[in-house]
Enzyme design. Structure first.
Site, PDB file in Angstrom:
ATOM      1  N   GLY A  51       5.919   6.329  12.583  1.00 17.12           N
ATOM      2  CA  GLY A  51       5.929   7.343  12.054  1.00 17.12           C
ATOM      3  C   GLY A  51       7.419   7.961  11.714  1.00 17.12           C
ATOM      4  O   GLY A  51       8.474   8.535  11.420  1.00 17.12           O
ATOM      5  N   HIS A  52       7.803   6.944  10.624  1.00 16.85           N
ATOM      6  CA  HIS A  52       9.001   6.308   9.593  1.00 16.85           C
ATOM      7  C   HIS A  52       8.717   6.343   8.034  1.00 16.85           C
ATOM      8  O   HIS A  52       7.846   4.931   8.470  1.00 16.85           O
ATOM      9  CB  HIS A  52      10.050   5.785  10.862  1.00 16.85           C
ATOM     10  CG  HIS A  52       9.982   4.620  10.849  1.00 16.85           C
ATOM     11  ND1 HIS A  52       9.371   4.629  12.389  1.00 16.85           N
ATOM     12  CD2 HIS A  52       9.963   3.469  10.535  1.00 16.85           C
ATOM     13  CE1 HIS A  52       9.614   3.060  12.628  1.00 16.85           C
ATOM     14  NE2 HIS A  52       9.499   2.230  11.632  1.00 16.85           N
ATOM     15  N   ALA A  53       9.255   5.512   7.797  1.00 19.90           N
ATOM     16  CA  ALA A  53       9.808   4.976   6.680  1.00 19.90           C
ATOM     17  C   ALA A  53      11.242   3.831   6.699  1.00 19.90           C
ATOM     18  O   ALA A  53      12.390   4.599   7.123  1.00 19.90           O
ATOM     19  CB  ALA A  53       9.673   5.381   5.463  1.00 19.90           C
TER      20      ALA A  53
END
Ligand code: TYD
Length: 138
Positions: A51-53
């Site tokens: 749930g991130h980049a």
């Protein structure tokens, strides 16, 4: 970077009646030097990780044990890769939003990373990530 740069890498396999062996060599099987290794384990059923980049980090994700799904998104398109073999590594380049779910019981997700942990390298807000990815693609 786009989803086309996120490939499933078929790692070497030394099959042996005593048990199989797989290895990863930096610069040969993956296009970066490994600075950090971390792993997710004891993941409760129904949990989601990721749930991130990342802005600059390269990673190779391997299902060391069990299975899980990796959802990738470059701000334009999405794809899901089911990981269930310890001789496949999914290469995840910078500027790709990822979420990992559907962990089987006993799953271990190992990540080889090109750099040390740095919170400043994260996009944790999806809309902020999409804005930056679309700007970079122009
Ligand atoms: P995070 O990367 O946010 O994992 P996920 O997206 O799967 O939830 O990391 C969770 C926490 O662990 C966060 O507080 C940062 C910390 N962390 C480290 O200290 N070092 C690391 O190498 C990693 C990957 C995370």
């Amino acid at each position: 970077m786009s989803l086309q740069d996120c490939n499933l890498i078929d790692l070497p396999r030394i099959n042996d009646r005593r048990g199989n062996l797989t290895f990863v060599e930096a610069g040969r099987h993956i296009p970066f030097a490994i600075r950090r290794v971390y792993y997710l384990y004891d993941v409760p059923g129904g949990s989601e990780r990721g749930g991130h980049a990342h802005k600059a980090l390269h990673q190779l994700i391997i299902a060391m044990s069990g299975s899980f799904d990796i959802h990738l998104d470059d701000g334009h398109s999405r794809k899901t890769v089911h990981m269930n073999r310890s001789y496949y590594g999914l290469s995840v380049c910078p500027m790709i939003w990822r979420a990992i779910d559907n962990f089987s019981s006993g799953a271990v997700c190992m990540v080889l990373a090109s750099d040390y942990y740095d919170e400043l390298d994260y996009y944790r807000d999806y809309n902020e990530f999409v804005g930056a990815a679309q700007k970079a693609a122009k």
